[in-house]
Write a protein that holds these residues in place. Structure first.
Motif, PDB file in Angstrom:
ATOM      1  N   VAL A 173     -70.564  83.112  62.335  1.00 27.11           N
ATOM      2  CA  VAL A 173     -71.136  82.011  61.553  1.00 27.11           C
ATOM      3  C   VAL A 173     -72.579  81.726  62.218  1.00 27.11           C
ATOM      4  O   VAL A 173     -73.748  81.575  61.555  1.00 27.11           O
ATOM      5  CB  VAL A 173     -70.242  80.724  61.264  1.00 27.11           C
ATOM      6  N   LEU A 174     -72.553  81.606  63.437  1.00 25.36           N
ATOM      7  CA  LEU A 174     -73.746  81.284  64.109  1.00 25.36           C
ATOM      8  C   LEU A 174     -74.930  82.141  64.010  1.00 25.36           C
ATOM      9  O   LEU A 174     -76.160  81.979  63.500  1.00 25.36           O
ATOM     10  CB  LEU A 174     -73.655  80.924  65.584  1.00 25.36           C
ATOM     11  N   ALA A 175     -74.521  83.610  63.692  1.00 21.80           N
ATOM     12  CA  ALA A 175     -75.428  84.556  63.723  1.00 21.80           C
ATOM     13  C   ALA A 175     -76.279  84.557  62.218  1.00 21.80           C
ATOM     14  O   ALA A 175     -77.170  85.108  61.965  1.00 21.80           O
ATOM     15  CB  ALA A 175     -74.688  85.783  63.658  1.00 21.80           C
ATOM     16  N   ALA A 176     -75.527  83.637  61.232  1.00 25.17           N
ATOM     17  CA  ALA A 176     -75.937  83.630  59.982  1.00 25.17           C
ATOM     18  C   ALA A 176     -77.027  82.517  59.838  1.00 25.17           C
ATOM     19  O   ALA A 176     -77.517  82.075  58.670  1.00 25.17           O
ATOM     20  CB  ALA A 176     -74.824  83.494  58.768  1.00 25.17           C
ATOM     21  N   CYS A 177     -77.077  81.725  60.953  1.00 27.92           N
ATOM     22  CA  CYS A 177     -77.779  80.210  60.741  1.00 27.92           C
ATOM     23  C   CYS A 177     -79.204  80.557  61.132  1.00 27.92           C
ATOM     24  O   CYS A 177     -79.540  81.355  61.954  1.00 27.92           O
ATOM     25  CB  CYS A 177     -77.132  79.089  61.694  1.00 27.92           C
ATOM     26  N   ASP A 178     -80.232  80.072  60.327  1.00 29.11           N
ATOM     27  CA  ASP A 178     -81.481  80.261  60.563  1.00 29.11           C
ATOM     28  C   ASP A 178     -82.010  79.379  61.294  1.00 29.11           C
ATOM     29  O   ASP A 178     -83.633  79.358  61.732  1.00 29.11           O
ATOM     30  CB  ASP A 178     -82.492  80.447  59.093  1.00 29.11           C
ATOM     31  N   GLN A 179     -81.491  78.345  61.679  1.00 26.32           N
ATOM     32  CA  GLN A 179     -82.040  77.243  62.762  1.00 26.32           C
ATOM     33  C   GLN A 179     -81.145  76.766  63.625  1.00 26.32           C
ATOM     34  O   GLN A 179     -79.904  76.937  63.509  1.00 26.32           O
ATOM     35  CB  GLN A 179     -82.637  75.936  62.072  1.00 26.32           C
ATOM     36  N   PRO A 180     -81.472  76.475  64.793  1.00 24.30           N
ATOM     37  CA  PRO A 180     -80.383  75.888  65.608  1.00 24.30           C
ATOM     38  C   PRO A 180     -79.635  74.677  65.135  1.00 24.30           C
ATOM     39  O   PRO A 180     -79.927  73.880  64.616  1.00 24.30           O
ATOM     40  CB  PRO A 180     -80.940  75.619  67.003  1.00 24.30           C
ATOM     41  N   VAL A 210     -65.210  76.412  74.519  1.00 27.72           N
ATOM     42  CA  VAL A 210     -66.223  76.023  73.893  1.00 27.72           C
ATOM     43  C   VAL A 210     -67.670  76.365  74.456  1.00 27.72           C
ATOM     44  O   VAL A 210     -68.681  76.851  73.921  1.00 27.72           O
ATOM     45  CB  VAL A 210     -66.166  74.423  73.819  1.00 27.72           C
ATOM     46  N   ILE A 211     -67.612  76.358  75.876  1.00 28.21           N
ATOM     47  CA  ILE A 211     -68.540  76.747  76.801  1.00 28.21           C
ATOM     48  C   ILE A 211     -69.058  78.268  76.603  1.00 28.21           C
ATOM     49  O   ILE A 211     -70.191  78.566  76.485  1.00 28.21           O
ATOM     50  CB  ILE A 211     -68.388  76.464  78.124  1.00 28.21           C
ATOM     51  N   SER A 212     -67.987  79.030  76.281  1.00 27.37           N
ATOM     52  CA  SER A 212     -68.224  80.454  76.240  1.00 27.37           C
ATOM     53  C   SER A 212     -68.855  80.620  74.713  1.00 27.37           C
ATOM     54  O   SER A 212     -69.889  81.492  74.546  1.00 27.37           O
ATOM     55  CB  SER A 212     -66.932  81.297  76.251  1.00 27.37           C
ATOM     56  N   VAL A 213     -68.721  80.104  73.902  1.00 33.85           N
ATOM     57  CA  VAL A 213     -69.162  80.122  72.454  1.00 33.85           C
ATOM     58  C   VAL A 213     -70.706  79.705  72.735  1.00 33.85           C
ATOM     59  O   VAL A 213     -71.600  80.259  72.118  1.00 33.85           O
ATOM     60  CB  VAL A 213     -68.510  79.225  71.448  1.00 33.85           C
ATOM     61  N   ILE A 214     -70.887  78.492  73.449  1.00 34.83           N
ATOM     62  CA  ILE A 214     -72.366  78.017  73.657  1.00 34.83           C
ATOM     63  C   ILE A 214     -73.045  78.891  74.491  1.00 34.83           C
ATOM     64  O   ILE A 214     -74.354  79.229  73.900  1.00 34.83           O
ATOM     65  CB  ILE A 214     -72.224  76.620  74.290  1.00 34.83           C
ATOM     66  N   ARG A 215     -72.732  79.452  75.385  1.00 31.64           N
ATOM     67  CA  ARG A 215     -73.477  80.386  76.201  1.00 31.64           C
ATOM     68  C   ARG A 215     -73.942  81.887  75.563  1.00 31.64           C
ATOM     69  O   ARG A 215     -75.011  82.109  75.729  1.00 31.64           O
ATOM     70  CB  ARG A 215     -72.752  80.733  77.575  1.00 31.64           C
ATOM     71  N   ASP A 216     -72.905  82.168  74.768  1.00 33.66           N
ATOM     72  CA  ASP A 216     -73.006  83.499  74.031  1.00 33.66           C
ATOM     73  C   ASP A 216     -73.977  83.358  72.884  1.00 33.66           C
ATOM     74  O   ASP A 216     -74.619  84.095  72.286  1.00 33.66           O
ATOM     75  CB  ASP A 216     -71.830  84.006  73.585  1.00 33.66           C
ATOM     76  N   ASN A 217     -74.445  82.182  72.509  1.00 33.01           N
ATOM     77  CA  ASN A 217     -74.900  81.905  71.269  1.00 33.01           C
ATOM     78  C   ASN A 217     -76.310  80.704  71.544  1.00 33.01           C
ATOM     79  O   ASN A 217     -76.518  79.955  70.660  1.00 33.01           O
ATOM     80  CB  ASN A 217     -74.267  81.256  69.997  1.00 33.01           C
ATOM     81  N   GLU A 218     -76.747  80.791  72.621  1.00 35.68           N
ATOM     82  CA  GLU A 218     -77.443  79.584  73.343  1.00 35.68           C
ATOM     83  C   GLU A 218     -78.727  79.301  72.372  1.00 35.68           C
ATOM     84  O   GLU A 218     -78.957  78.118  71.895  1.00 35.68           O
ATOM     85  CB  GLU A 218     -77.955  79.737  74.610  1.00 35.68           C
ATOM     86  N   THR A 219     -79.323  80.382  71.790  1.00 37.54           N
ATOM     87  CA  THR A 219     -80.622  80.209  71.268  1.00 37.54           C
ATOM     88  C   THR A 219     -80.346  79.656  69.776  1.00 37.54           C
ATOM     89  O   THR A 219     -81.241  79.201  69.138  1.00 37.54           O
ATOM     90  CB  THR A 219     -81.270  81.603  71.048  1.00 37.54           C
ATOM     91  N   GLY A 243     -79.085  74.208  79.871  1.00 36.53           N
ATOM     92  CA  GLY A 243     -80.153  73.205  79.988  1.00 36.53           C
ATOM     93  C   GLY A 243     -80.971  73.233  78.507  1.00 36.53           C
ATOM     94  O   GLY A 243     -81.520  72.027  78.173  1.00 36.53           O
ATOM     95  N   SER A 244     -80.890  74.088  77.592  1.00 34.08           N
ATOM     96  CA  SER A 244     -81.301  74.038  76.547  1.00 34.08           C
ATOM     97  C   SER A 244     -80.744  73.361  75.389  1.00 34.08           C
ATOM     98  O   SER A 244     -81.080  73.101  74.348  1.00 34.08           O
ATOM     99  CB  SER A 244     -81.681  75.400  76.157  1.00 34.08           C
TER     100      SER A 244
END
Length: 383
Positions: A173-180, A210-219, A243-244
């Protein structure tokens, strides 16, 4: 100014309204804390809901309340549980709400709830069903230029068997999102159907996923809002974020200390309580921006008893207190809600809410609030 108020046994006694309404200040665009108010919707008491889910909203009053938030410099968390999402407001109504807010406030800071609520969890049989449902809402919101808050899914909670199932869905789902996006971790006290979300029964077991999902999709991630009503859990997680990535507190019990922060960081805010106390939020965080931490606490700390009362168990009924205060303060002309949710709290609850709002200056128009409280008492047969 006095009003006769009943106690829990119905005995009447004089109550002196003494609170001073908070002086309004607008939050600057360059605020050190990003602040969203999860906003309620105003029901149209003359309309039938209809199958679309859009007909029972008073759009003028609903947008008028959002203008109040924008004037205070707050962001809007749109079509979330505060707007009775999944509890009177369905996906079709939510999408229309998102469209209306985008059209009315094209330059405002707005993030929009995106979930799978058009998929009945009872009909979800696979991860593919959940993935399709999420992507349908992602596409619809992005088509109107909206930014996304990726809400927890009741359907995913039903079909997922392992933490890896959550990771797969969120990665896709995150891969389909065009903005953070802002991830939204809603605790089971807000929605019992989300018990065991992320594939574990404990916070300690859940956090690595949860942290794994965030780190793998940080941008792809602006931040995460957690609503667990536990300050220490939020702080533990906050210290593990890249940090971001922002931590947005959803803790309606402990928000002052979490927003103020400590030597290792602070939380931004995405809060339902910042609907009825929007002016307090803007004023307090403006003081924090100028380095006046004591002034911040002097404004915001006195609101905590009110927040804890509104969000008391069963927590999912907090929307009733939010709308009650919007009515007392003149943001709407009636106290009715989608799906009749105004009936989900007792008269003693409303009486205490009135008193606590007065105590912290959250009755912006005390005379009107007294007049409307007297109307409510008469409706309940109190003379």
């Amino acid at each position: 100014m006095r009003i006769l108020l009943p106690n829990s046994d119905g005995h009447l006694s004089n109550y002196e309204v003494t609170g001073t309404p908070i002086a309004k200040a607008s939050l600057a665009h360059d605020s050190a804390r990003r602040v969203y108010s999860a906003a309620h919707v105003v029901c149209d008491p003359f309309a039938e809901a209809g199958s679309s889910g859009t007909g029972a909203i008073d759009w003028n009053k609903t947008m008028g309340f959002r203008a109040h938030l924008v004037d205070l410099g707050l962001g809007i968390a749109e079509a979330m549980d505060t707007a009775q999402r999944g509890m009177g407001l369905n996906w079709f109504g939510a999408l229309e709400l998102i469209r209306q807010t985008k059209a009315t406030f094209p330059n405002a800071l707005v993030a929009n709830g995106c979930g799978t609520d058009h998929l009945d969890p009872a009909e979800a049989t696979s991860l593919d069903d959940v993935r399709r449902a999420y992507l349908e809402q992602v596409e619809a919101i992005q088509d109107v230029g909206g930014r996304i808050i990726l809400m927890a899914s009741r359907a995913l909670a039903k079909v997922a068997k392992t933490p890896d199932d959550y990771i797969k869905i969120y990665n896709d789902v995150l891969a389909a999102c065009d903005q953070p996006v802002i991830l939204h971790w809603l605790g089971e006290m807000f929605d019992p159907a989300l018990a065991g979300y992320w594939g574990a029964d404990s916070f300690e077991g859940t956090l690595p996923t949860v942290i794994s999902v965030i780190r793998d999709n940080e941008t792809k991630i602006d931040g995460i809002k957690i609503s667990l009503l536990d300050a220490q859990k939020e702080i533990v997680m906050r210290r593990q974020l890249p940090g971001s990535v922002r931590m947005y507190t959803g803790d309606d019990f402990n928000y002052p200390e979490l927003i103020a922060g400590d030597e290792q960081g602070f939380s931004h805010a995405l809060l339902g309580i910042f609907d009825p106390i929007a002016a307090h939020a803007a004023t307090a965080i403006s003081k924090l921006n100028s380095g006046d931490k004591d002034g911040f606490h002097a404004v915001l700390d006195p609101t905590v008893p009110l927040a804890r009362h509104i969000f008391q168990a069963p927590t999912q009924h907090y929307k009733t207190g939010v709308v009650f205060l919007a009515w007392l303060n003149g943001h709407q002309d009636h106290f009715t809600m989608l799906a009749g949710a105004q009936a989900l709290r007792s008269l003693p609850h409303f009486v205490e809410c009135f008193k606590l709002a007065d105590a912290c200056g959250a009755l912006s128009r005390p005379e009107l609030a007294v007049e409307r409280m007297e109307l409510l008492l008469k409706l309940y047969g109190v003379r």
